[in-house]
Design a protein around this motif. Structure first.
Motif, PDB file in Angstrom:
ATOM      1  N   GLY A  16     -30.277   9.063  42.894  1.00 24.86           N
ATOM      2  CA  GLY A  16     -31.150   8.116  43.589  1.00 24.86           C
ATOM      3  C   GLY A  16     -31.570   6.948  42.709  1.00 24.86           C
ATOM      4  O   GLY A  16     -31.746   5.828  43.196  1.00 24.86           O
ATOM      5  N   SER A  17     -31.706   7.178  41.419  1.00 22.92           N
ATOM      6  CA  SER A  17     -32.063   6.098  40.490  1.00 22.92           C
ATOM      7  C   SER A  17     -30.956   5.048  40.444  1.00 22.92           C
ATOM      8  O   SER A  17     -31.224   3.848  40.447  1.00 22.92           O
ATOM      9  CB  SER A  17     -32.293   6.658  39.086  1.00 22.92           C
ATOM     10  OG  SER A  17     -33.225   7.698  39.091  1.00 22.92           O
ATOM     11  N   PHE A  18     -29.712   5.505  40.406  1.00 25.17           N
ATOM     12  CA  PHE A  18     -28.598   4.561  40.340  1.00 25.17           C
ATOM     13  C   PHE A  18     -28.354   3.880  41.680  1.00 25.17           C
ATOM     14  O   PHE A  18     -27.901   2.737  41.722  1.00 25.17           O
ATOM     15  CB  PHE A  18     -27.341   5.266  39.816  1.00 25.17           C
ATOM     16  CG  PHE A  18     -27.411   5.475  38.341  1.00 25.17           C
ATOM     17  CD1 PHE A  18     -27.038   4.479  37.460  1.00 25.17           C
ATOM     18  CD2 PHE A  18     -27.923   6.650  37.824  1.00 25.17           C
ATOM     19  CE1 PHE A  18     -27.147   4.652  36.100  1.00 25.17           C
ATOM     20  CE2 PHE A  18     -28.035   6.843  36.460  1.00 25.17           C
ATOM     21  CZ  PHE A  18     -27.640   5.836  35.594  1.00 25.17           C
TER      22      PHE A  18
ATOM     23  N   ALA B  83     -32.532   4.337  35.547  1.00 26.52           N
ATOM     24  CA  ALA B  83     -31.150   3.883  35.604  1.00 26.52           C
ATOM     25  C   ALA B  83     -31.121   2.448  35.112  1.00 26.52           C
ATOM     26  O   ALA B  83     -31.956   1.646  35.504  1.00 26.52           O
ATOM     27  CB  ALA B  83     -30.596   3.968  37.014  1.00 26.52           C
ATOM     28  N   ALA B  84     -30.169   2.140  34.255  1.00 24.09           N
ATOM     29  CA  ALA B  84     -29.990   0.766  33.777  1.00 24.09           C
ATOM     30  C   ALA B  84     -28.499   0.448  33.819  1.00 24.09           C
ATOM     31  O   ALA B  84     -27.683   1.204  33.277  1.00 24.09           O
ATOM     32  CB  ALA B  84     -30.534   0.603  32.366  1.00 24.09           C
ATOM     33  N   VAL B  85     -28.160  -0.639  34.487  1.00 20.70           N
ATOM     34  CA  VAL B  85     -26.763  -1.035  34.620  1.00 20.70           C
ATOM     35  C   VAL B  85     -26.629  -2.525  34.366  1.00 20.70           C
ATOM     36  O   VAL B  85     -27.567  -3.293  34.566  1.00 20.70           O
ATOM     37  CB  VAL B  85     -26.192  -0.698  36.016  1.00 20.70           C
ATOM     38  CG1 VAL B  85     -26.197   0.801  36.265  1.00 20.70           C
ATOM     39  CG2 VAL B  85     -26.932  -1.414  37.102  1.00 20.70           C
TER      40      VAL B  85
ATOM     41  N   TYR C  97     -33.917   0.365  36.958  1.00 18.87           N
ATOM     42  CA  TYR C  97     -34.836   1.043  37.863  1.00 18.87           C
ATOM     43  C   TYR C  97     -35.507   2.131  37.046  1.00 18.87           C
ATOM     44  O   TYR C  97     -34.856   3.079  36.591  1.00 18.87           O
ATOM     45  CB  TYR C  97     -34.093   1.642  39.060  1.00 18.87           C
ATOM     46  CG  TYR C  97     -35.007   2.357  40.023  1.00 18.87           C
ATOM     47  CD1 TYR C  97     -35.871   1.636  40.833  1.00 18.87           C
ATOM     48  CD2 TYR C  97     -35.017   3.734  40.120  1.00 18.87           C
ATOM     49  CE1 TYR C  97     -36.715   2.276  41.727  1.00 18.87           C
ATOM     50  CE2 TYR C  97     -35.861   4.383  41.014  1.00 18.87           C
ATOM     51  CZ  TYR C  97     -36.706   3.643  41.807  1.00 18.87           C
ATOM     52  OH  TYR C  97     -37.543   4.278  42.688  1.00 18.87           O
ATOM     53  N   ALA C  98     -36.783   1.961  36.803  1.00 18.72           N
ATOM     54  CA  ALA C  98     -37.549   2.934  36.023  1.00 18.72           C
ATOM     55  C   ALA C  98     -38.868   3.169  36.732  1.00 18.72           C
ATOM     56  O   ALA C  98     -39.597   2.225  37.014  1.00 18.72           O
ATOM     57  CB  ALA C  98     -37.778   2.422  34.611  1.00 18.72           C
ATOM     58  N   ARG C  99     -39.148   4.435  36.998  1.00 13.35           N
ATOM     59  CA  ARG C  99     -40.384   4.789  37.681  1.00 13.35           C
ATOM     60  C   ARG C  99     -40.859   6.119  37.127  1.00 13.35           C
ATOM     61  O   ARG C  99     -40.092   7.074  37.057  1.00 13.35           O
ATOM     62  CB  ARG C  99     -40.126   4.891  39.178  1.00 13.35           C
ATOM     63  CG  ARG C  99     -41.396   4.983  39.995  1.00 13.35           C
ATOM     64  CD  ARG C  99     -41.084   5.189  41.432  1.00 13.35           C
ATOM     65  NE  ARG C  99     -40.848   6.624  41.566  1.00 13.35           N
ATOM     66  CZ  ARG C  99     -40.432   7.218  42.647  1.00 13.35           C
ATOM     67  NH1 ARG C  99     -40.153   6.521  43.709  1.00 13.35           N
ATOM     68  NH2 ARG C  99     -40.267   8.510  42.708  1.00 13.35           N
ATOM     69  N   GLN C 100     -42.094   6.159  36.729  1.00 14.42           N
ATOM     70  CA  GLN C 100     -42.673   7.403  36.236  1.00 14.42           C
ATOM     71  C   GLN C 100     -43.912   7.713  37.051  1.00 14.42           C
ATOM     72  O   GLN C 100     -44.994   7.223  36.784  1.00 14.42           O
ATOM     73  CB  GLN C 100     -43.037   7.281  34.749  1.00 14.42           C
ATOM     74  CG  GLN C 100     -43.553   8.554  34.146  1.00 14.42           C
ATOM     75  CD  GLN C 100     -42.507   9.663  34.107  1.00 14.42           C
ATOM     76  OE1 GLN C 100     -41.385   9.436  33.715  1.00 14.42           O
ATOM     77  NE2 GLN C 100     -42.882  10.851  34.535  1.00 14.42           N
ATOM     78  N   ALA C 101     -43.727   8.497  38.089  1.00 15.19           N
ATOM     79  CA  ALA C 101     -44.842   8.856  38.957  1.00 15.19           C
ATOM     80  C   ALA C 101     -45.113  10.351  38.876  1.00 15.19           C
ATOM     81  O   ALA C 101     -45.797  10.895  39.709  1.00 15.19           O
ATOM     82  CB  ALA C 101     -44.540   8.448  40.391  1.00 15.19           C
TER      83      ALA C 101
END
Length: 146
Positions: free
Chosen positions: A96-98, A16-18, A5-9
């Protein structure tokens, strides 16, 4: 199953990477960190793990409306989720990312198992006839009259 989950706003971003494995389980839901898991030794990691577990649980539970009692009950699958790898960003990772990465991992697992969900069919105009205007009478061309 890998989920990112990657977001750059703006600031802060989300990352987050799992990598998790889904395994059959006797009853209910179980979440554990694998013995060989690559997990950074940082003070915020327990919060990330709790958020990841919450996202996994939330996506696996299917609410069913009980119309007689006006209450919601949840049906859960029998699965164990084993964490194999957890990657963070020093600035952009947060709980929240995870949570979202957990939800994405479940969706990716279902896509791998059952295939992608069906896409909605969209009505498209037939070639040669724009929508909203009737076809010109035979033998007449609207372009020639202009």
């Amino acid at each position: 199953m890998r989920a990112t989950y990657a977001r750059q706003a703006g600031c802060p971003g989300d990352f987050a990477a799992v990598t998790v494995d889904f395994e059959p389980w006797e009853e209910g839901f179980a979440f554990e960190v694998g013995t060989q898991a690559r997990v950074p030794d940082l003070p915020e990691v327990p919060g990330y793990l709790a958020a990841l577990e919450a996202g996994l649980r939330e996506e696996l539970e299917v609410p069913e409306a009980d119309t007689d009692a006006n209450t919601d009950t949840a049906v859960s699958v029998a699965v164990a989720v084993v964490l194999r790898d957890l990657r963070i960003h020093e600035v952009d990772s947060r709980d929240g990312s995870f949570h979202e990465a957990g939800r994405i991992a479940v969706r990716n697992a279902f896509i791998r198992l059952y295939g992608p969900p069906p896409r909605p069919r969209r009505g498209r105009p037939r070639r040669g006839r724009p929508t909203g205007r009737p076809a010109p009478p035979p033998g007449r061309s609207p372009r020639a009259e202009a």
